[in-house]
Design a protein around this motif. Structure first.
Motif, short mmCIF file in Angstrom:
data_model
loop_
_atom_site.label_atom_id
_atom_site.label_comp_id
_atom_site.label_asym_id
_atom_site.label_seq_id
_atom_site.Cartn_x
_atom_site.Cartn_y
_atom_site.Cartn_z
N PRO A 160 0.81 -1.22 0.00
CA PRO A 160 0.00 0.00 0.00
C PRO A 160 0.84 1.27 0.00
CG PRO A 160 -0.55 -1.44 1.85
CD PRO A 160 0.51 -2.13 1.10
N ILE A 177 -2.29 1.70 -7.07
CA ILE A 177 -2.67 1.38 -5.69
C ILE A 177 -4.18 1.36 -5.58
CG2 ILE A 177 -2.63 2.29 -3.34
CD1 ILE A 177 0.24 3.04 -3.77
N GLN A 226 -6.70 -1.52 -4.17
CA GLN A 226 -7.62 -1.20 -3.08
C GLN A 226 -9.06 -1.49 -3.49
OE1 GLN A 226 -6.20 2.70 -2.33
NE2 GLN A 226 -5.01 2.08 -0.53
N ASP A 239 2.90 -7.74 2.50
CA ASP A 239 2.46 -7.30 1.17
C ASP A 239 3.56 -7.49 0.14
OD1 ASP A 239 3.88 -5.44 2.55
OD2 ASP A 239 2.22 -4.04 2.74
#
Lengths: 153, 118, 384, 448
Positions: free
Chosen positions: D115, D203, D207, D382
């Motif tokens: 993220p 991103i 998301q 991640d």
């Protein structure tokens, strides 16, 4: 197009079949190559390698009677046998024997021609050299026979 | 936000230093023995027949033109895709009309044989 | 060689309606140093973009004058040289030469020798086809079949090594029979090999036969109909893929081939895919022959009565056999001395290579390598 | 100054967004090194995996199981004579490999490894990636043209035609994924009909997948899968890998556009090619495979709270289990190298190699143990999943290369223009219609 081939085409069964084969062979036990200097290949008994001159194991005398048959049989004319008549025994005796293995094709005709089983193709296959000079081998080298290469560090 | 784009230039600067620097380092350590035969273009061991910078078959240019048309189409689709929810049914119909025009052209070039190679 | 490029050679190959150096034409040299010309073959391609307008083969880069050498060697001494023509099918070459000289001398190999010859030649056919399959697949871009076929071919080479002491240029047969008696466990080895390799052929097929890329690359590529084959003198699997049921093992049986039960696989369209299928089927037929032959090798001598010094009567013979690549013929002329007056070899690769231009005209560059691969040429044999 | 540095550590923004150039530079250098590292590992892995599929061993001599082979190759290429054909266009010949590498690496500016783990996040991220990666073809054309030789020229022209053809199908597949990003909100017709807008930010795309609780590959099954398939095929073609490796088809064009290149310049092309493979794989991962999200991102399981080990009250037992994955993978690799070290033939010549393999295993085990520690374990998640997915893609590249023959040029163009392009248009239309399904249904009701 009937239904089964169409489904095969859409779901790419043909391509996946190939993928299956290559995937299966990844197993380490399927590896076929050898790590050469560590694992040496098994050489067959009849292997035609570096020519060798046999000697009588008891007396150490050469078996060659200098009949020159090998030199005649060689298709490439690579063998030169020189001989002298021994006045004592009235026999021809080999004085020198040279062979140019750089041009030898290991056909085995010389060994077949030899009437005393003196000339023979040995199982030695490691005779790579850095220069061409070493490829003309003489009687001493041929009588010594196989000299397996030893790798050290 | 404009500051989002600044790293691009930072990156280009890093690459523009790093790669030529590697090439320079290579120049220091590698041998350099040019020779006529070495500097010849590769042509499978034969002296080159003629210059390689002649004119080439026109089919590649057709592909290039088609590419421009269809890639611009895709670019036009991006804004619609982003605002897809907001535009709703109206946007979808508009896009269908736009695509229909292009599909007509696509069918035409297919029928015309512009996509064939032999 | 470079001179030919400047002497108006290209103008000659251009058709009457095409002027050479028209803007779109590109002259490309493929070979002699090229990964997929299977040796030192040079193919000059005239291209329109990717399309082939015409080809010209330049051969002779591997010329060693084998036929001339024969005139200075005795019949026995020439025997090892024939192995070096088609070096992937050395045993077949040797068989052809031995049969020719035997006919000249009016002798015949004893049945035991003939059976051993059949076993080894059919093993050689397997080996040759396996090598062909591997390299052909590599030409088309599949790299893995090469390693599988080489692995399986290795078993054949091991049998050769045990039988006659050499793996590639075997010098396995002698005029009048065979020199070597079968070694202990020969039958066992061959039977094991047959058992081992049968599923492997299925594996090659799994990788290639149904693969859509392979089918697209080979179907309809390099078509050579049966009639064209006959016109060109093309023989072997290429001819059979064109639908002509012609196999010298059936048509004029030699070396006891009439004793065995096997089929001649044929294709329909004469394209690259058919040639692939025919050769795969031939591998299976070879296994059938090996299976029959090795389990019924009769007892007896392995060498006919051959004079120590061979002096055939004045005359000439032509003997041809079905080598893996096609009809391999030996034309031997004797003038009554110990050395042949003339030996002429009819190599299948050389004759088959003629058809290249017909097969690739109008195709794409990638098809040229596919067609060269499918013709299964060995440059040692083309140039001799 | 110190404040400037530390302030970023607590921010939840990418360095680009935060406007922190120092950290941006650090990220750039890390990505530069990291991608080069992936390329090196890939170099070794490809040779080993390919070799094992082909019943060979692959590199075995330089280091244990050839682990040092890429380094030996690098040294060899560095000290190799660099030949530039006499009639080459020198500046362009020089520029081409630099250009290819620069483009291949530039793409990574927007790749989100987590993220916050991206150099920057642009609102047109995916467009930037597609645009920049398609510039790579320019380098190849330059190389082919500058060489002044027939084989490179043909390779370059093939390459340009191939890359631009697959660009279109690729773009259409991407658009269909972008459409999906806008379907998250809750509107008057239920889930997926809100007025939320889509996003082009890398991103943002991931998301959106997290928010919709689904990787886009499974969205509107099988629509997402088909779109992913189109992209996957196009991506192999874009990177010139088998079965679409025509520009460098070694059996036809010898080596294609880099026939005339040698030494370090040639290695730059290889670097560019492998970096390009990683780049397009990361696009595919971001768009369809949930980027940095782990499998089953929305399944948390019953909540647990273990002192010192797991103190996230909002996360459950599934999260806890998955958080061990990075360490377990590392330990598995360590075990693998120990196992291989034990199986090494006992031979004096192999003593050093065996010890080296044990040492390598120890290093891996050490990394695995570090990854077990709670703070590291949480932070690495991640990045680990992203790299893991990249590794899967790399394996697939190798696997395809080992198995399939190569397409012919006209067939390649046929697949691009006549199969993938209509398929891409169809997928886009279907996505659009399904996405607006409730509205269309309502409209139909109104009409009837």
């Amino acid at each position: 197009m009937s239904i089964a081939p169409l489904l095969n085409k859409v779901f790419m069964v043909d391509l996946i079949k190939g993928l299956k084969v290559t995937f299966k062979y990844q197993h380490p036990k399927e590896v076929y190559t050898e790590q050469y200097p560590l694992e040496r290949p098994a050489i067959a008994e009849r292997y035609r390698g570096l020519p060798r001159l046999n000697v009588n194991p008891e007396t150490g005398e050469t078996l060659c009677i200098a009949c020159n048959l090998c030199a005649t049989a060689c298709p490439e004319h690579l063998i030169v046998v020189q001989s002298e008549r021994n006045p004592a025994t009235k026999r021809k005796e080999m004085t020198s024997f040279t062979l140019d293995i750089s041009r030898c094709m290991f056909c085995g005709l010389c060994a077949e021609a030899c009437s005393t089983d003196c000339l023979e193709l040995s199982q030695d296959y490691e005779f790579a050299l850095y220069s061409r000079d070493g490829f003309i081998i003489d009687r001493a080298r041929m009588e010594r026979g196989s000299e397996p290469t030893v790798y050290t560090r | 936000m404009p500051q989002n784009y600044v790293p691009i230039f930072l990156f280009v600067a890093v690459v523009a230093i790093a790669i030529p620097a590697t090439l320079m380092i290579g120049k220091l350590v590698r041998p350099n023995n040019p020779e006529k035969a070495k500097l010849m273009p590769y042509e499978c061991g034969i002296d080159p027949v003629d210059n390689a910078r002649g004119r080439y078959t026109v089919r590649f240019y057709i592909v290039a033109i088609l590419f421009v048309v269809f890639d611009v189409e895709t670019i036009f689709l991006f804004p619609w895709a982003v605002q897809y929810r907001a535009l709703g049914l109206f946007g979808l119909v508009e896009m269908l009309v736009f695509l229909a025009i292009l599909i007509v052209g696509y069918v035409w070039i297919w029928k015309k044989g512009a996509l064939e190679w032999v | 060689m470079t001179d030919s490029t400047k002497s108006g050679f290209y103008q000659e190959t251009a058709g009457p309606d095409q002027t050479f150096l028209d803007a779109n034409e590109l002259v490309l040299n493929m070979g002699p140093q090229h990964p997929s010309t299977h040796g030192v073959l040079r193919v000059i391609l005239r291209l329109d973009g990717e399309k082939v307008l015409g080809t010209e083969c330049v051969i002779g880069y591997l010329h060693r004058g084998v036929e001339k050498i024969a005139e200075n060697r005795t019949y026995t001494m020439f025997n090892p040289y024939v192995d070096r023509m088609d070096y992937v099918a050395a045993v077949s070459n040797g068989l052809g030469y031995c049969l020719a000289v035997e006919k000249l001398l009016n002798i015949e190999a004893p049945p035991r020798a003939a059976y051993i010859r059949v076993v080894l030649t059919e093993l050689n056919r397997m080996a040759s086809h396996q090598l062909w399959l591997g390299t052909h697949a590599l030409d088309i871009g599949a790299m893995t079949p090469l390693f599988y076929t080489f692995r399986d071919r290795e078993e054949i080479l091991k049998i050769y090594e045990k039988y006659c002491g050499a793996r590639l240029t075997t010098h396995a047969f002698r005029i009048g029979g065979t020199l070597y008696e079968t070694y202990d466990g020969f039958e066992q080895d061959v039977n094991n090999f047959v058992k081992f390799v049968t599923p492997k052929i299925g594996e090659y097929e799994e990788l290639l036969t149904t693969n859509r890329i392979w089918v697209e690359r080979t179907k309809g590529v390099g078509v050579l109909s049966g009639k064209d084959c006959i016109d060109f003198g093309v023989t072997g699997p290429v001819l059979r893929a064109g639908g002509v049921k012609w196999d010298l093992r059936k048509a004029q049986p030699y070396s006891m081939y009439d004793k065995f039960d096997f089929e001649i696989p044929t294709g329909e369209n004469g394209d690259t895919f058919d040639r692939y299928i025919v050769r795969i089927a031939e591998m299976r037929q070879s296994l059938r022959i090996i299976d029959q032959a090795v389990n019924s090798i009769p007892a007896g001598p392995i060498m006919a009565k051959v004079p120590k010094v061979m002096k055939p009567a004045v005359g000439e013979v032509y003997v041809s056999i079905e080598a893996p690549k096609g009809e391999l013929g030996y034309f031997v002329v004797s003038d009554g001395s110990t050395q042949p007056y003339r030996v002429r070899v009819r190599p299948p690769s050389f004759v088959n290579l003629q058809a290249l231009d017909k097969m690739v005209r109008g195709a794409l560059v990638a098809d040229v390598v596919a067609v060269i691969g499918t013709l299964d040429i060995v440059l040692g044999e083309v140039d001799r | 100054m110190l404040d400037y540095v530390t302030s970023y550590l607590h921010s939840s923004l990418t360095p680009g967004q935060a406007g922190n150039w120092l950290w941006a530079l650090v990220y750039i250098l890390v990505i530069f090194a990291g991608v080069s590292g992936i390329v090196i590992v890939m170099n070794w892995g490809e040779r080993k995996a390919l070799a094992h599929m082909q019943v060979r061993l692959g590199p075995m001599r330089v280091g244990p199981h050839g682990l040092m082979q890429p380094i030996a190759d690098a040294i060899k290429l560095l000290t190799k004579e660099d030949i530039m054909p006499s009639e080459a266009d020198k500046p362009i010949f020089w520029l081409a490999p630099v250009w290819v590498v620069m483009i291949a690496f530039s793409v990574f500016i927007v790749v989100p490894f987590g993220p916050t783990h991206a150099v920057t996040d642009m609102n047109i991220g995916i467009l930037f990636m597609l645009g920049v990666s398609s510039l790579g073809v320019l380098g190849i054309v330059m190389a082919g043209w500058a060489s002044n030789s027939h084989f490179p020229l043909m390779g370059a022209l093939r390459s340009s035609a191939q890359m631009v053809s697959y660009e279109i199908a690729m773009g259409l597949a991407v658009v269909s994924a972008i459409v999906m990003t806008g379907l998250g909100g809750i509107g008057p017709y239920g889930i997926g009909s809100g007025a939320g807008s889509g996003t082009l930010s890398m991103i943002g795309i991931v998301q959106a997948q997290a928010q919709q609780h689904v990787w886009f590959i499974f969205k509107f099954f099988p629509v997402g899968l088909v779109a992913f398939f189109i992209f996957a095929v196009a991506m192999i073609a874009e990177t010139n890998r088998a079965p679409f490796d025509l520009p460098e088809a070694e059996s036809e064009l010898v080596a294609g556009f880099h026939t005339e290149y040698s030494g370090l310049r040639w290695s730059l092309f290889m670097l560019g090619e492998y970096a390009g493979m990683v780049a397009v794989s990361s696009i595919a991962i971001t768009l369809w495979l949930g980027g940095w999200l782990r499998p089953f991102p929305s399944t948390h399981g019953p909540a647990i709270n273990i002192p010192f080990l797991w103190e996230h009250p909002e996360q459950g037992v599934v999260d806890f289990a998955f958080s061990f994955a990075p360490a377990l993978v590392m330990l598995a690799l360590a075990f693998f190298s120990f196992f291989n070290a034990m199986r090494m033939p006992k031979h004096p010549l192999l003593k050093i190699q065996t010890i080296g393999l044990y040492a390598f295993g120890l290093v891996l085990a050490g990394v695995g143990l570090i990854l077990l520690a709670p703070p590291v374990r949480d932070r690495i998640q991640d990045i680990f999943w992203f790299v893991f997915k990249i590794a899967c893609f790399m394996y697939l590249y190798i696997w395809y290369r080992a198995t399939w023959p190569r397409y012919r040029f006209d067939q390649l163009m046929k697949v691009g223009w006549k199969v993938l392009l209509p398929l891409g248009l169809g997928v886009l239309l279907v996505t659009g219609i399904i996405g607006l399904g409730p509205e269309i249904a309502a409209w139909l009701k109104g009409v009837v």
